[in-house]
Design an enzyme around this catalytic site. Structure first.
Site, short mmCIF file in Angstrom:
data_model
loop_
_atom_site.label_atom_id
_atom_site.label_comp_id
_atom_site.label_asym_id
_atom_site.label_seq_id
_atom_site.Cartn_x
_atom_site.Cartn_y
_atom_site.Cartn_z
NE ARG A 191 -4.60 0.23 2.35
CZ ARG A 191 -5.44 -0.32 1.93
NH1 ARG A 191 -4.89 -1.81 2.15
NH2 ARG A 191 -6.38 -0.11 2.07
NE ARG B 97 -13.43 -2.74 6.96
CZ ARG B 97 -13.00 -2.73 5.81
NH1 ARG B 97 -12.74 -3.71 4.91
NH2 ARG B 97 -12.03 -1.83 5.64
P1 ADP Z 1 -10.01 -1.36 2.35
O1 ADP Z 1 -9.75 -1.45 1.42
O2 ADP Z 1 -12.04 -1.36 2.57
O3 ADP Z 1 -9.60 0.36 2.37
P2 ADP Z 1 -8.85 -3.00 4.14
O4 ADP Z 1 -9.21 -3.78 4.83
O5 ADP Z 1 -7.61 -2.99 2.70
O6 ADP Z 1 -9.40 -2.25 2.96
O7 ADP Z 1 -7.88 -2.26 4.66
C1 ADP Z 1 -8.47 -1.15 6.07
C2 ADP Z 1 -7.53 -0.51 7.03
O8 ADP Z 1 -6.28 -1.36 6.93
C3 ADP Z 1 -6.53 0.62 6.00
O9 ADP Z 1 -8.11 1.32 5.76
C4 ADP Z 1 -5.41 0.81 6.36
O10 ADP Z 1 -6.05 1.11 8.04
C5 ADP Z 1 -4.63 -0.90 7.12
N1 ADP Z 1 -4.32 -1.59 6.43
C6 ADP Z 1 -4.77 -2.66 5.34
N2 ADP Z 1 -3.37 -2.87 4.87
C7 ADP Z 1 -2.27 -2.22 4.87
C8 ADP Z 1 -1.01 -2.10 4.59
N3 ADP Z 1 -0.63 -2.69 3.61
N4 ADP Z 1 -0.21 -1.10 4.84
C9 ADP Z 1 -0.67 -0.39 5.82
N5 ADP Z 1 -1.72 -0.46 6.34
C10 ADP Z 1 -2.96 -1.56 6.28
#
Ligand code: ADP
Length: 201
Positions: A100, A145
């Site tokens: 990300r 969520r």
């Molecule tokens: P969405 O795709 O709806 O944003 P996710 O379930 O992928 O939801 O992620 C939810 C939250 O978890 C993100 O907004 C972030 O805070 C955290 N998160 C998930 N993946 C990562 C990552 N690779 N690096 C940092 N934070 C992460």
């Protein structure tokens, strides 16, 4: 000498499912996992499990997630490495929500290179910003969520995506690994666009 013993190990596939929050990554991941015998790794799901279990990591992550910010790179990188090491019997991995940031993308490249592998392809599901809020608000009524329930959190997630995650597009495009599927349409329409891309690998 046996050919079977000399055969090169089957190259594991490493797909990245990319796209803004609410693009439908989780939904499409299920179909891909089944069709290509992959293990789905969602860093969001892994973090939510930690929160639910009340671990130290979960407690730290909760505040950041509910603000729409990212958790530190080292935390998710450790989670990914752990999954790669422990999951067996699949043809590859489907990364959803990781990498990300550019730093995570580079860490992933290094981790895979150390194991003689590389990212196979980045499959991006693209939807316009206006649709993100609509989709997430709909999901809030189904999944409950906390980070889906608040409009300011959603807006910060969109901003975080543009600022920290979107630069990965140029990174993978330069390596010839970036493939984009239009995320607007029915679940089946988007799925078949994704299959058209991934069937080639
Ligand atoms: P969405 O795709 O709806 O944003 P996710 O379930 O992928 O939801 O992620 C939810 C939250 O978890 C993100 O907004 C972030 O805070 C955290 N998160 C998930 N993946 C990562 C990552 N690779 N690096 C940092 N934070 C992460």
């Amino acid at each position: 000498m046996s050919w079977i013993n000399d055969r090169a190990p089957i190259q594991m596939k490493y797909y990245i499912l990319f796209g803004p929050p609410g693009a439908g990554k989780g939904t499409q991941a299920s179909a891909m996992v089944e069709r290509y015998n992959l293990h789905h790794i969602s860093t969001g799901d892994l973090l939510r499990k930690e929160i639910k279990a009340g671990t130290e990591l979960g407690i730290k992550a909760k505040t950041l997630i509910e603000a729409g910010s990212l958790v530190p790179d080292e935390v998710v990188e450790g989670m990914i490495e752990n999954e790669f090491k422990t999951v067996k019997g699949v043809d590859g991995f489907l990364l959803d929500g990781f990498p990300r940031t550019l730093a995570q993308a580079q860490a992933l490249d290094e981790l895979l290179a150390r194991n003689g592998s590389e990212v196979t392809a980045v499959v991006s599901i693209m939807i316009p910003d206006e649709m993100i809020i609509e989709r997430i608000r709909h999901r809030a009524t189904i999944e409950g969520r906390a980070d889906d329930a608040n409009v300011d959190t959603i807006k910060n997630r969109i901003a975080t995506y543009h600022r920290q995650t979107e630069p990965e597009i140029a990174y993978y495009d330069a390596k010839g690994k970036y493939y984009q599927a239009d995320g607007v349409g029915t679940i089946e329409e988007v799925r078949s666009r994704i299959f058209d891309i991934v069937d080639k690998f």
